[in-house]
Each structure stands twice: as C-alpha cells, then as structure tokens.
Enzyme design. Structure first.
Site, PDB file in Angstrom:
ATOM      1  N   TYR A 144       0.797  -0.862  -0.061  1.00 25.44           N
ATOM      2  CA  TYR A 144      -0.108  -0.279  -0.093  1.00 25.44           C
ATOM      3  C   TYR A 144       0.675   1.451  -0.252  1.00 25.44           C
ATOM      4  O   TYR A 144       0.443   1.984  -0.507  1.00 25.44           O
ATOM      5  CB  TYR A 144      -0.745  -0.215   1.362  1.00 25.44           C
ATOM      6  N   LYS A 148       1.462   4.328  -3.358  1.00 23.77           N
ATOM      7  CA  LYS A 148       1.403   5.584  -2.992  1.00 23.77           C
ATOM      8  C   LYS A 148       2.375   6.518  -3.085  1.00 23.77           C
ATOM      9  O   LYS A 148       2.382   6.995  -3.848  1.00 23.77           O
ATOM     10  CB  LYS A 148       0.819   5.544  -1.734  1.00 23.77           C
TER      11      LYS A 148
END
Length: 296
Positions: A144, A148
C-alpha cells in the site's frame, strides 16, 4: 468574477463524493466534470441547490488501461484549471478481481492514477491535486505505502505547474467505517472526509487566485489539512464582506511540505496509520514485488 473549472476522477468513492460536494457548492467553481464507471452521489449534508447541481457534469468512462487513452479522453480534461484525483481501491476489492491481487491493486492506485495525470498534463491542466496516504514511500516494504509513494513520484515527475499531494491518516467514514477503522479509532483521531475535501478545494482556489505563495510541489499532512479548513471558514466571513473575492481565496500561508522539505507541525496523531497499512502490518510483514498479498 473569474471562476475555475475542474475535472475529478474518483468521485464515486467515500472521499470523492465529499470533494464533489465541496466543488459544486463553492462559488469559485463554475464547472465540475466527474469521470467514473458510474454516476456519483453527493452527500445530503451539502444540501446542494439546483443551480449548484447544474455545474456538475458526469461522464461514464471505461477505466481499462487499454482503452483509457489520451486520444479517447483528452477532451474531458481540456480547458480545466485543476485535476483532482481521488482514485483508489483496496486490496480486499483487488483480491476479488481475476489475476494477481497486487497487480490489480497497482493497476488502479498507480498505473491508472498516472495515466489520468498524463492526460491532464497533455490537455493543458496546470494543477494536479492527488489524494495519497500518510506514510507513502516508494521504498516501503508494504504494498500500500510503496504503491502510493510510487504514484506520488510519478505524478510529480510529469511536471505540472503545481502539484498538491494529500496525505491524510485514518479517515472517519462515519456509518460506513470498516471494522478495522472502528478499532483504530481507539488509538488515533480520524480525519473527517469533509475536512480533506474542504482542504483540497480551499488550496486549489488559493493557488489559482494567487492569494498565497506556493512551491511547485507540496505534501500535506493532517495538521496542514486542518489549517486549510480553518482558512476556509475565515474566508467565508471575509468573502461576505468583500463579494468580489471568491470564498477560500482570501487567506493562506502556503503551509505544507515542499518536495524538498518535511511536513510542518507533525504530531503522533497526524501520522496515525491508515486501515490499509494496519492490515498489511498484520498479514504481510515483508512482501516482495512478485509476491501475491493475502486477501483481507
């Protein structure tokens, strides 16, 4: 009075719906284009009027990377002042799609985000405003935060005149909160979705009307978001006294982290982990790029 025109991708998501509400209710924006696989709905708390709703044009698009190209979609971004990207998925949703979970996640949160930004830049948009996450880091071990961080870096490298990156921590989804989010509220104060949307709208107006000096790139944490909300409330008072100045364009101090600086006024609560990060910490201590994460 000059007004702004915006294009939004991700308007059907939890944060995106609030962003659309802020934009159409702002007198600074005269047109808002929402691109999505389905039509978005604005939360009833905004009490949008018919006149405000007429600002919004919803365009149904296919976000398949094979067909979502510059040639097919440039027109949606042309003559717009700012591109807001609130696009994103979760590993849980990605795991329900055919193929590799990690690649499904990266296709949305990295490749599609970058594709949209590239189209916006080619169409002449000067300002991109990207929703990311606290802890975003292209060198992270975790899917994650690594994804990002990579998305942030690639969008920044496109070279918009102005790049704004928003890094909220735990978000308050209200009645729609996930089980993990309810648990994490014990340890961290969540950020209201409406506050993030308000901050994004306020900052875009301040930059467009040059009421605040901004660096080419800024990264905003929770403390900076709250400051923009405060500025927005004050600007409503100022705009009432001076109708020639758009609301949200009357105050600002350019706070936030530049591409070379550090977030200002960071606190432990501002850096609270997101639900996605907490999930990864529990089941994926050290994934590799080729490893398929477990579904959650």
């Amino acid at each position: 009075m000059a007004t702004l025109r915006a294009v939004v991708v991700g308007g059907t998501g939890a944060l995106g719906r609030f962003l659309l509400g802020e934009l159409v209710s702002s007198p600074a924006f005269s047109e808002v284009i929402s691109l999505g696989r389905r039509e978005a709905t604005i939360p009833e708390t905004f009490q949008i009027t018919d006149a405000q709703m007429r600002k919004l044009k919803q365009v149904i698009v296919d976000f398949d990377l094979e067909t979502f190209t510059l040639e097919n979609n440039k027109s949606h971004f042309e003559d717009k002042d700012v591109f807001f990207c609130a696009l994103g998925t979760t590993r849980s949703v990605a795991s329900r799609q055919p193929g590799n979970t990690a690649e499904n996640f990266r296709r949305i949160d990295l490749h599609l985000v970058v594709r949209c930004a590239e189209i916006a830049k080619a169409a002449g948009v000067r300002h991109v405003s990207l929703v990311s996450s606290v802890g975003a880091n292209a060198n992270s071990w975790f899917l994650y935060t690594k994804t990002k961080g990579q998305a942030e870096n690639e969008v920044e490298a496109i070279g918009f005149e102005r790049t704004s990156i928003w890094r909220p921590g735990l978000l308050d989804r209200g009645a729609d909160a996930r089980l993990a989010e309810k648990f994490l509220k014990i340890f961290a104060t969540p950020m209201a979705l409406g506050d993030v949307a308000c901050g994004m709208t306020t900052e875009a107006v301040q930059w467009a009307f040059k009421t605040t000096a901004f660096p080419p790139v800024s990264r905003y944490n929770n403390a900076a978001i709250r400051d923009f909300v405060r500025q927005s409330k004050q600007s409503e008072v100022n705009a009432a006294d001076n109708p020639s100045v758009p609301a949200a364009a009357t105050e600002g101090d350019g706070t936030g982290e530049s591409s070379e600086g550090q977030d200002a006024d960071r606190t432990a609560k501002d850096d609270a982990i997101t639900t996605e990060q907490a999930t990864e910490l529990e089941i994926e201590p050290k994934p590799s790029d080729n490893e398929e994460p477990k579904a959650v």
